[in-house]
Design an enzyme around this catalytic site. Structure first.
Site, PDB file in Angstrom:
ATOM      1  N   TYR A   1       0.772  14.274   1.510  1.00 17.36           N
ATOM      2  CA  TYR A   1       0.464  14.573   3.212  1.00 17.36           C
ATOM      3  C   TYR A   1       1.071  15.860   3.370  1.00 17.36           C
ATOM      4  O   TYR A   1       1.434  16.524   4.517  1.00 17.36           O
ATOM      5  CB  TYR A   1       1.191  13.741   4.123  1.00 17.36           C
ATOM      6  CG  TYR A   1       1.684  12.211   4.060  1.00 17.36           C
ATOM      7  CD1 TYR A   1       0.527  11.607   4.651  1.00 17.36           C
ATOM      8  CD2 TYR A   1       1.881  11.195   3.442  1.00 17.36           C
ATOM      9  CE1 TYR A   1       0.064  10.170   4.077  1.00 17.36           C
ATOM     10  CE2 TYR A   1       2.318  10.128   3.001  1.00 17.36           C
ATOM     11  CZ  TYR A   1       1.135   9.339   3.915  1.00 17.36           C
ATOM     12  OH  TYR A   1       1.371   8.137   3.586  1.00 17.36           O
TER      13      TYR A   1
ATOM     14  N   GLY B   1       2.157   4.891  -0.436  1.00 16.45           N
ATOM     15  CA  GLY B   1       1.540   5.994  -0.550  1.00 16.45           C
ATOM     16  C   GLY B   1       2.740   7.780  -1.361  1.00 16.45           C
ATOM     17  O   GLY B   1       2.251   7.587  -1.875  1.00 16.45           O
ATOM     18  N   ARG B   2       3.474   7.678   0.354  1.00 18.43           N
ATOM     19  CA  ARG B   2       4.155   8.789  -0.281  1.00 18.43           C
ATOM     20  C   ARG B   2       4.982   8.132  -2.219  1.00 18.43           C
ATOM     21  O   ARG B   2       5.762   9.017  -2.605  1.00 18.43           O
ATOM     22  CB  ARG B   2       5.388   8.825   0.463  1.00 18.43           C
ATOM     23  CG  ARG B   2       5.719   9.844   1.181  1.00 18.43           C
ATOM     24  CD  ARG B   2       7.092   9.565   1.897  1.00 18.43           C
ATOM     25  NE  ARG B   2       6.863   8.999   3.444  1.00 18.43           N
ATOM     26  CZ  ARG B   2       6.148  10.143   4.473  1.00 18.43           C
ATOM     27  NH1 ARG B   2       6.560  11.450   3.949  1.00 18.43           N
ATOM     28  NH2 ARG B   2       5.268   9.863   5.527  1.00 18.43           N
TER      29      ARG B   2
ATOM     30  N   CYS C   1       0.907  32.969  12.017  1.00 23.87           N
ATOM     31  CA  CYS C   1       0.749  33.939  13.218  1.00 23.87           C
ATOM     32  C   CYS C   1       0.997  32.395  14.217  1.00 23.87           C
ATOM     33  O   CYS C   1       0.967  32.360  15.382  1.00 23.87           O
ATOM     34  CB  CYS C   1       0.106  34.493  13.830  1.00 23.87           C
ATOM     35  SG  CYS C   1      -0.483  35.798  12.420  1.00 23.87           S
ATOM     36  N   GLU C   2       2.610  31.994  13.821  1.00 24.35           N
ATOM     37  CA  GLU C   2       3.671  30.722  14.735  1.00 24.35           C
ATOM     38  C   GLU C   2       4.967  30.731  14.860  1.00 24.35           C
ATOM     39  O   GLU C   2       5.295  30.473  13.591  1.00 24.35           O
ATOM     40  CB  GLU C   2       3.108  29.688  14.466  1.00 24.35           C
ATOM     41  CG  GLU C   2       1.497  28.808  14.960  1.00 24.35           C
ATOM     42  CD  GLU C   2       1.078  28.503  16.035  1.00 24.35           C
ATOM     43  OE1 GLU C   2       2.316  27.915  16.321  1.00 24.35           O
ATOM     44  OE2 GLU C   2      -0.231  28.256  16.357  1.00 24.35           O
TER      45      GLU C   2
ATOM     46  N   TYR D   1       6.921  17.102  12.188  1.00 19.05           N
ATOM     47  CA  TYR D   1       8.509  15.629  12.397  1.00 19.05           C
ATOM     48  C   TYR D   1       9.204  16.208  12.190  1.00 19.05           C
ATOM     49  O   TYR D   1       9.953  16.267  11.722  1.00 19.05           O
ATOM     50  CB  TYR D   1       7.331  14.861  10.782  1.00 19.05           C
ATOM     51  CG  TYR D   1       6.279  14.876  10.510  1.00 19.05           C
ATOM     52  CD1 TYR D   1       5.398  13.800  11.601  1.00 19.05           C
ATOM     53  CD2 TYR D   1       5.932  15.049   9.057  1.00 19.05           C
ATOM     54  CE1 TYR D   1       4.375  13.950  11.346  1.00 19.05           C
ATOM     55  CE2 TYR D   1       4.348  14.600   9.264  1.00 19.05           C
ATOM     56  CZ  TYR D   1       3.397  13.947  10.517  1.00 19.05           C
ATOM     57  OH  TYR D   1       2.353  13.624  10.209  1.00 19.05           O
TER      58      TYR D   1
ATOM     59  N   ARG E   1       4.174  19.516   7.809  1.00 16.82           N
ATOM     60  CA  ARG E   1       5.108  18.748   7.836  1.00 16.82           C
ATOM     61  C   ARG E   1       6.345  18.680   8.912  1.00 16.82           C
ATOM     62  O   ARG E   1       6.992  18.494   9.900  1.00 16.82           O
ATOM     63  CB  ARG E   1       5.511  17.643   7.109  1.00 16.82           C
ATOM     64  CG  ARG E   1       4.089  17.475   6.475  1.00 16.82           C
ATOM     65  CD  ARG E   1       4.442  16.083   5.043  1.00 16.82           C
ATOM     66  NE  ARG E   1       5.520  14.853   5.464  1.00 16.82           N
ATOM     67  CZ  ARG E   1       6.739  14.168   5.855  1.00 16.82           C
ATOM     68  NH1 ARG E   1       7.756  15.153   5.215  1.00 16.82           N
ATOM     69  NH2 ARG E   1       7.312  13.536   6.174  1.00 16.82           N
TER      70      ARG E   1
ATOM     71  N   GLU F   1       1.051  -1.208  -0.185  1.00 20.38           N
ATOM     72  CA  GLU F   1      -0.036   0.096  -0.182  1.00 20.38           C
ATOM     73  C   GLU F   1       1.062   1.338  -0.134  1.00 20.38           C
ATOM     74  O   GLU F   1       0.611   2.367   0.800  1.00 20.38           O
ATOM     75  CB  GLU F   1      -1.082   0.005   1.146  1.00 20.38           C
ATOM     76  CG  GLU F   1      -2.258  -1.264   1.463  1.00 20.38           C
ATOM     77  CD  GLU F   1      -2.558  -1.210   2.723  1.00 20.38           C
ATOM     78  OE1 GLU F   1      -3.539  -1.341   2.358  1.00 20.38           O
ATOM     79  OE2 GLU F   1      -2.271  -0.645   3.224  1.00 20.38           O
TER      80      GLU F   1
HETATM   81  N1  LLP Z   1      -1.258   1.703   4.467  1.00 19.58           N
HETATM   82  C1  LLP Z   1      -1.092   2.200   5.946  1.00 19.58           C
HETATM   83  C2  LLP Z   1      -2.548   1.286   7.043  1.00 19.58           C
HETATM   84  C3  LLP Z   1      -0.793   3.074   6.528  1.00 19.58           C
HETATM   85  O1  LLP Z   1      -1.163   3.965   7.770  1.00 19.58           O
HETATM   86  C4  LLP Z   1       0.079   3.974   5.489  1.00 19.58           C
HETATM   87  C5  LLP Z   1       0.433   5.144   6.562  1.00 19.58           C
HETATM   88  C6  LLP Z   1       0.101   3.317   4.508  1.00 19.58           C
HETATM   89  C7  LLP Z   1      -0.179   2.658   3.826  1.00 19.58           C
HETATM   90  C8  LLP Z   1       1.215   4.471   3.670  1.00 19.58           C
HETATM   91  O2  LLP Z   1       2.253   4.642   3.861  1.00 19.58           O
HETATM   92  P1  LLP Z   1       3.452   5.113   3.142  1.00 19.58           P
HETATM   93  O3  LLP Z   1       3.176   4.723   1.954  1.00 19.58           O
HETATM   94  O4  LLP Z   1       2.646   7.012   2.194  1.00 19.58           O
HETATM   95  O5  LLP Z   1       4.446   5.727   3.919  1.00 19.58           O
HETATM   96  N2  LLP Z   1       1.670  11.789   8.123  1.00 19.58           N
HETATM   97  C9  LLP Z   1       2.633  11.543   7.915  1.00 19.58           C
HETATM   98  C10 LLP Z   1       2.655  10.446   7.195  1.00 19.58           C
HETATM   99  C11 LLP Z   1       1.360   8.982   8.021  1.00 19.58           C
HETATM  100  C12 LLP Z   1       1.841   8.376   7.388  1.00 19.58           C
HETATM  101  C13 LLP Z   1      -0.059   7.012   7.590  1.00 19.58           C
HETATM  102  N3  LLP Z   1       0.353   6.164   7.413  1.00 19.58           N
HETATM  103  C14 LLP Z   1       3.880  12.211   7.506  1.00 19.58           C
HETATM  104  O6  LLP Z   1       3.361  13.886   6.640  1.00 19.58           O
HETATM  105  O7  LLP Z   1       5.117  12.253   7.059  1.00 19.58           O
END
Ligand code: LLP
Length: 434
Positions: A392, A294-295, A363-364, A336, A332, A292
């Site tokens: 994100y 995302g990034r 304003c931060e 982080y 971000r 899965e």
């Molecule tokens: N699958 C599940 C169940 C997840 O919880 C996530 C991300 C992904 C897949 C996708 O992960 P990726 O390939 O994108 O790393 N907001 C944070 C990242 C939070 C990720 C949450 N879950 C940031 O900006 O770094």
């Protein structure tokens, strides 16, 4: 032009000597759509999808790549990702709604979350999503009841906490035993006995997601090993076969020259080899594999374009560039300590001779996008492009200080089109009453 791994792959220099992405001059995009502007490079987006598809075709043909839409849940982007053949992971009713509106095949949607409401579970059943990932026993009871009422059988994976600490920021670690997500690996077999008693639940396999922005393959390989042990235990103790193994997402990307993540092909190969080896030695059949990402699908495809409003020197301390966005379009760095890279659009080949800090307009004091970075000397009116903002950023944007959210434009083959229109002041008041 030297093309870094954090720049969209179609980056080049326009005839006017400006940064160009997808054949579109960024100065022209700024004039046409205004700033701040999220820009999505279609070529990078499609290429990232294809790198997963190709790696699986070579290493594990039954695997399915599923885009984690939480990274950026924009219908026009999801449509492209689905066209490429990926499924979608959704983590809320809202993400499910947008996924369905983008034309996704419900059978290729996976529904996640540690606290799905009964309403969200009902929506997932109603939509006919392919898999629901169970987090806890209460959710099992809720789903059993709702599926019974809907006269449907819910296909589920069980989310496992494998006890793995990947080297990433504490806030995005999810695989350790203290995580709020999933079921402790030692408790899964007992839980599966409960699952077996549910007449409206169809157990299909396991899910684990160990964290995000992971820059090495070892934690993934280690997860596979732990899950293979668990699959064997489940077969012996529960007499259930694990048909699907979902390893979640988490592969990192480069935001600066410092991060050197494995290529998608290397990550996929390592995970597939580890899986085949661990199952082979236990004489277990190979489950269908799901990942899965995302990034690593959308991150590099995104660039945020800002206008410099002022340059301010705090004598002998630092030089600030103020831009017209900040923590509301990219929280971000603040959340982080995330690092980014940037260029001045019209000075793409100029020497980066000045040490500056790029601050937003909110304003931060911690509204800093890039701290102590080198850029060519800049002045008010210059355009700043920040790379790697596809994942994100829009997804976690806010209206802090009542900032209307920026527009998002898709670029490719010299054309651009708006995927998200810029919010207006009226939008800010839309849900308020006097
Ligand atoms: N699958 C599940 C169940 C997840 O919880 C996530 C991300 C992904 C897949 C996708 O992960 P990726 O390939 O994108 O790393 N907001 C944070 C990242 C939070 C990720 C949450 N879950 C940031 O900006 O770094």
């Amino acid at each position: 032009m030297h093309k870094n791994t954090y720049m969209p792959i179609s980056s080049s220099i326009s005839v006017e000597s400006n940064l160009e992405i997808g054949g579109c001059d960024l100065a022209k995009l700024a004039a046409q759509y205004g700033t701040p502007l999220y820009i999505i490079d279609e070529e990078t987006l499609r290429e990232n999808c294809r790198s997963y598809l190709q790696a699986f075709a070579e290493n594990y043909p039954s695997a399915l790549a599923v885009y984690a839409s939480k990274a950026m849940s924009v219908a026009g982007v999801l449509k492209i990702i689905c066209e490429e053949g990926l499924g979608l992971d959704v983590a809320s009713g809202g993400e499910l709604y947008i996924a369905l509106k983008s034309g996704a095949d419900p059978q290729k949607i996976i529904f996640h979350g540690n606290n799905k409401s009964p309403r969200e579970l009902a929506e997932a059943l109603e939509a006919g999503v392919g898999l629901i990932v169970l987090d806890n026993p209460q959710e099992l009871r809720n789903l059993e009841e709702l599926a019974g009422r809907a006269q449907k059988k819910a296909a589920v994976l069980v989310r496992v906490t494998p006890g793995i600490e990947a080297h990433t920021h504490d806030f995005v670690k999810t695989g350790g035993f203290d995580s709020k997500f999933g079921m402790h690996i030692e408790r899964v077999c007992d839980f599966l006995e409960e699952v077996k008693r549910c007449r409206n639940i169809d157990f299909r396999g396991l899910h684990a997601h160990i964290g995000s922005q992971i820059l090495e393959v070892n934690p993934f390989a280690f997860t596979v090993e732990k899950l293979a042990e668990l699959i064997e235990k489940i077969q012996k103790r529960n007499r259930l076969s694990v048909e699907i193994l979902n390893l979640g997402g988490g592969l990192g990307i480069s935001y600066t020259e410092r991060e050197t993540p494995p290529a998608v092909g290397d990550y996929v190969r390592a995970v597939c080899q580890e899986l085949k080896y661990n199952l082979g030695k236990r004489k277990l059949p190979q489950p269908a594999l799901i990942v899965e990402p995302g990034r690593s699908i959308v991150g590099r495809a995104g660039v945020t374009l800002y206008t410099v409003g002022a340059v301010k020197e705090n004598l002998n301390i630092r030089k600030y560039l103020f831009v017209d966005g900040g923590m509301s379009d990219n929280p971000r760095p603040m959340l982080y300590g995330a690092k980014y890279s940037a260029d001045i659009v019209s000075k793409i080949t100029a020497k980066k001779s000045e040490l500056v800090t790029v601050a937003g307009k909110f304003c931060e004091s911690s509204d800093i996008l890039l701290k102590d970075v080198h850029l060519p000397p800049a002045q008010a009116g210059d355009l700043l492009a920040v790379y790697g903002t596809g994942a994100y950023n829009y997804a976690m944007s806010s209206n802090y200080n009542q900032a209307p959210r920026p527009a998002m434009a898709l670029v490719g083959a010299g054309q651009s089109k708006i995927l998200v229109r810029r919010e207006t002041y009226e939008d800010l008041l839309k849900n308020q009453e006097l």
